[in-house]
Design a protein around this motif. Structure first.
Motif, PDB file in Angstrom:
ATOM      1  N   ASP A   1       0.834  -1.215   0.000  1.00 18.70           N
ATOM      2  CA  ASP A   1       0.000   0.000   0.000  1.00 18.70           C
ATOM      3  C   ASP A   1       0.863   1.257   0.000  1.00 18.70           C
TER       4      ASP A   1
ATOM      5  N   TRP B   1       2.147   4.479  -1.149  1.00 19.68           N
ATOM      6  CA  TRP B   1       2.082   5.878  -0.726  1.00 19.68           C
ATOM      7  C   TRP B   1       1.294   6.027   0.561  1.00 19.68           C
ATOM      8  N   TRP B   2       0.285   5.200   0.762  1.00 18.18           N
ATOM      9  CA  TRP B   2      -0.511   5.326   1.977  1.00 18.18           C
ATOM     10  C   TRP B   2       0.351   5.059   3.211  1.00 18.18           C
ATOM     11  N   TYR B   3       1.331   4.168   3.110  1.00 18.44           N
ATOM     12  CA  TYR B   3       2.228   3.905   4.231  1.00 18.44           C
ATOM     13  C   TYR B   3       3.325   4.954   4.343  1.00 18.44           C
TER      14      TYR B   3
ATOM     15  N   ASP C   1       2.971   8.305   3.305  1.00 18.30           N
ATOM     16  CA  ASP C   1       2.382   9.629   3.468  1.00 18.30           C
ATOM     17  C   ASP C   1       2.521  10.112   4.923  1.00 18.30           C
TER      18      ASP C   1
ATOM     19  N   ALA D   1       1.067  12.379   6.419  1.00 23.81           N
ATOM     20  CA  ALA D   1      -0.201  12.833   6.985  1.00 23.81           C
ATOM     21  C   ALA D   1      -1.139  11.681   7.321  1.00 23.81           C
ATOM     22  N   GLU D   2      -0.749  10.455   6.991  1.00 27.18           N
ATOM     23  CA  GLU D   2      -1.624   9.310   7.248  1.00 27.18           C
ATOM     24  C   GLU D   2      -1.217   8.592   8.540  1.00 27.18           C
ATOM     25  N   ASP D   3      -1.745   7.393   8.745  1.00 27.78           N
ATOM     26  CA  ASP D   3      -1.637   6.736  10.043  1.00 27.78           C
ATOM     27  C   ASP D   3      -0.313   6.017  10.292  1.00 27.78           C
TER      28      ASP D   3
ATOM     29  N   ARG E   1       3.080   6.603   8.506  1.00 29.25           N
ATOM     30  CA  ARG E   1       4.185   7.573   8.516  1.00 29.25           C
ATOM     31  C   ARG E   1       5.553   6.884   8.471  1.00 29.25           C
TER      32      ARG E   1
ATOM     33  N   SER F   1      -8.528  -0.879  12.309  1.00 33.41           N
ATOM     34  CA  SER F   1      -8.006   0.468  12.090  1.00 33.41           C
ATOM     35  C   SER F   1      -6.499   0.404  11.932  1.00 33.41           C
TER      36      SER F   1
ATOM     37  N   ASN G   1      -4.546   2.711  12.995  1.00 34.67           N
ATOM     38  CA  ASN G   1      -3.950   3.576  14.014  1.00 34.67           C
ATOM     39  C   ASN G   1      -2.947   2.835  14.885  1.00 34.67           C
TER      40      ASN G   1
END
Length: 282
Positions: free
Chosen positions: A75, A77-79, A81, A83-85, A87, A262, A264
């Protein structure tokens, strides 16, 4: 070495729990951010018709001629980014500055996208939930050579790891299981083993096959999907996988938390998960 853990109260309700991030998940004064290079893979032998983006993270002071450890992140860019959970780029920079990891490159790989009659269609579940060697082979034979064009990486599978969450957690453990010759370390966060086609294969395989040279960290949430159901119980499938690893004598760690499905808690855990995963090499 003995450790004394600070007191942390146990939440009475498990339904709505959010974990606070530690200092390694934020930019630190004096820590120079690493470099990030993006490239595309527009054709694939393992997943014909897909295209995707990949980001290569190198911490400040990285020596391109020195062989590096590799950490794949599903995943992409999501990992990465900030600004995401999760970082993960920030985490890698902080741990590298503290010399708590071997020299390492982070390879953040997006799931493939198919063009279906002009409509971009995600190929994530087809790649991540399948129990076969295609995704691992894609990483090792289609992504890694592009990384090697940019810097030297170790050929030792114990110097290569993979991290993912939910279906990306499935893909992480499957990649190492099917290609232990290429990937030797795994972080699987809230893995969705329960939704793998044909069911979760790992408890049976771990119990019946010779032990592989893998180090594995599993994370599970007490209120993950169907947590109190007999079928498709995402929490229970993680526990059963962990129990099989324990009985088979694997070098593994299980971390459980409260809350639901989640990212988080997995994001909060990532710095310490990486420390543990690579602890005997740094």
């Amino acid at each position: 070495m003995a450790h004394t853990m600070p007191y942390v109260s146990l939440p009475v309700s498990q339904a709505d729990v959010t974990y606070e991030y530690g200092p390694d998940s934020a930019r630190r004064d004096g820590v120079q951010p690493g470099s990030i290079e993006q490239f595309s893979i527009d054709a694939s032998d393992q997943f014909p018709g897909t295209s995707r983006q990949v980001w290569l993270h190198r911490p400040a002071g990285h020596s391109p001629s020195q062989e590096s450890a590799v950490m794949f992140f599903n995943d992409g860019w999501w990992y990465l980014d900030p600004a995401e959970d999760v970082r993960a780029g920030i985490v890698l920079d902080n741990l590298a500055a503290a010399r708590e990891l071997p020299q390492m490159v982070g390879v953040f790989v997006d799931p493939g996208v198919l063009d279906v009659d002009g409509v971009p269609t995600k190929h994530r579940n087809a790649e991540y939930d399948a129990f076969d060697g295609r995704y691992a082979t894609f990483l090792l034979e289609e992504v890694l050579p592009r990384v090697e064009q940019r810097c030297a990486v170790s050929a030792d599978p114990r110097m290569r790891g993979i991290c993912g969450g939910s279906s990306g957690g499935n893909a992480a453990l499957t990649a190492a299981w099917t290609r232990p010759d290429g990937i030797g370390r795994v972080i699987a966060l809230n893995a969705s083993f329960a939704q793998m086609p044909g069911g979760n294969p790992f408890p049976t395989l771990i119990a019946s096959e010779p032990r592989k040279s893998l180090r594995v960290l599993l994370h599970a949430a007490h209120r993950d999907l169907n947590w109190n159901s007999a079928d498709d119980n995402w929490f229970a499938e993680n526990l059963e996988t962990a129990a099989a690893l324990a009985r088979a004598g694997y070098d593994f760690r299980l971390v459980t938390g409260d809350g639901g499905h989640s990212p988080n808690h997995g994001g909060v855990l990532l710095p310490d998960a990486l420390r543990w995963l690579w602890s005997e090499t740094s």
